[in-house]
Scaffold this motif. Structure first.
Motif: not given
Length: 238
Positions: A76, A81, A92, A94, A96, A114, A147, A149-150, A152
């Motif tokens: 990730a 997304d 995107r 991210d 991670i 997510a 971590c 995942l804004k 998402f």
């Protein structure tokens, strides 16, 4: 299940999966990536037998269990997304990288990051009901503090999952919306050659999908070099 021989013969199996969305399965993750163990036309057969994503999830968990990976590494760092799994999605960064011995646990953690209730993902739900993985509250996680995942964007639950299994085939016949080639299509024929059920022909310089033959595997969407294949959601669900 027919599993590729190199997988059966391997001493160690590492599952390298990309964290991204999928318009039918919602997320492509460690358990779904096990589908790659099925060679060639076998994938199309499984797609045609499992009309609803909820039923397809049972097949995916079966295969995941049979294969028996030793390690799972989920990328990730560059995720996706929106309307995945390919050209309609949005890449995107991210940053991670998820690593776990247990793929179900990894899928549960990543779904939560997510913003999705892990049990709302069909593969997670089926796996947990079978006693695989761990309850989300019991999973030991290291390094998750940093971590995020804004915002998402995950596709909604498939329309077909709202119906009983015995109605899935009927609903699919009446409401099925195969992918469609947009004005970006140049008629190169890559999707035509790659379709596992021969549902695509190129006419007058554009790919045309056969509604009756299409099994909604989304292979055409994934392999189109022009990003010209658009996924359509039954009854406008997103």
């Amino acid at each position: 299940y027919n599993i590729a021989k190199p997988i059966i013969d391997a001493d160690v199996l590492i599952n390298l999966c990309k964290f991204k969305t999928h318009s039918l399965c919602r997320l492509t993750n460690a358990v779904k990536n096990a589908f790659g163990a099925v060679p060639g036309f076998g994938k199309a057969i499984h797609h045609s037998h499992a009309i609803r994503p909820a039923d397809f999830a049972k097949i995916l968990v079966d295969i995941y269990t049979i294969v028996g990976f030793d390690l799972h590494v989920m990328d990730a760092i560059l995720a996706m997304d929106g309307k995945g799994p390919s050209t309609d999605g949005t890449p995107r960064l991210d940053g991670i990288l998820g690593v776990a011995r247990d793929g179900v646990c990894l899928d549960v953690v990543m779904a939560g990051l997510a913003g999705l209730d892990p049990r709302k993902l069909c593969t997670n739900r089926v796996a947990l009901e079978r006693g695989l993985g761990l309850d989300p509250q019991e999973i030991e996680v290291s390094g998750i503090e940093d971590c995020v995942l804004k915002d998402f964007r995950i596709p909604g639950e498939s329309f077909y999952n709202l119906l009983p299994s015995f109605l899935g085939g009927i609903a699919r016949y009446f409401f099925k919306k195969p992918p469609v080639a947009t004005d970006k299509c140049i008629g190169c024929g890559i999707c035509e050659r790659g379709c596992p059920v021969g549902a695509i022909t190129v006419r007058d310089g554009r790919a045309v999908m056969n509604r009756k033959k299409c099994i909604m595997c989304l292979c055409c969407h994934e392999i189109c070099p022009e990003h010209a294949i658009e996924i359509r959601i039954p009854l406008g669900r997103s």
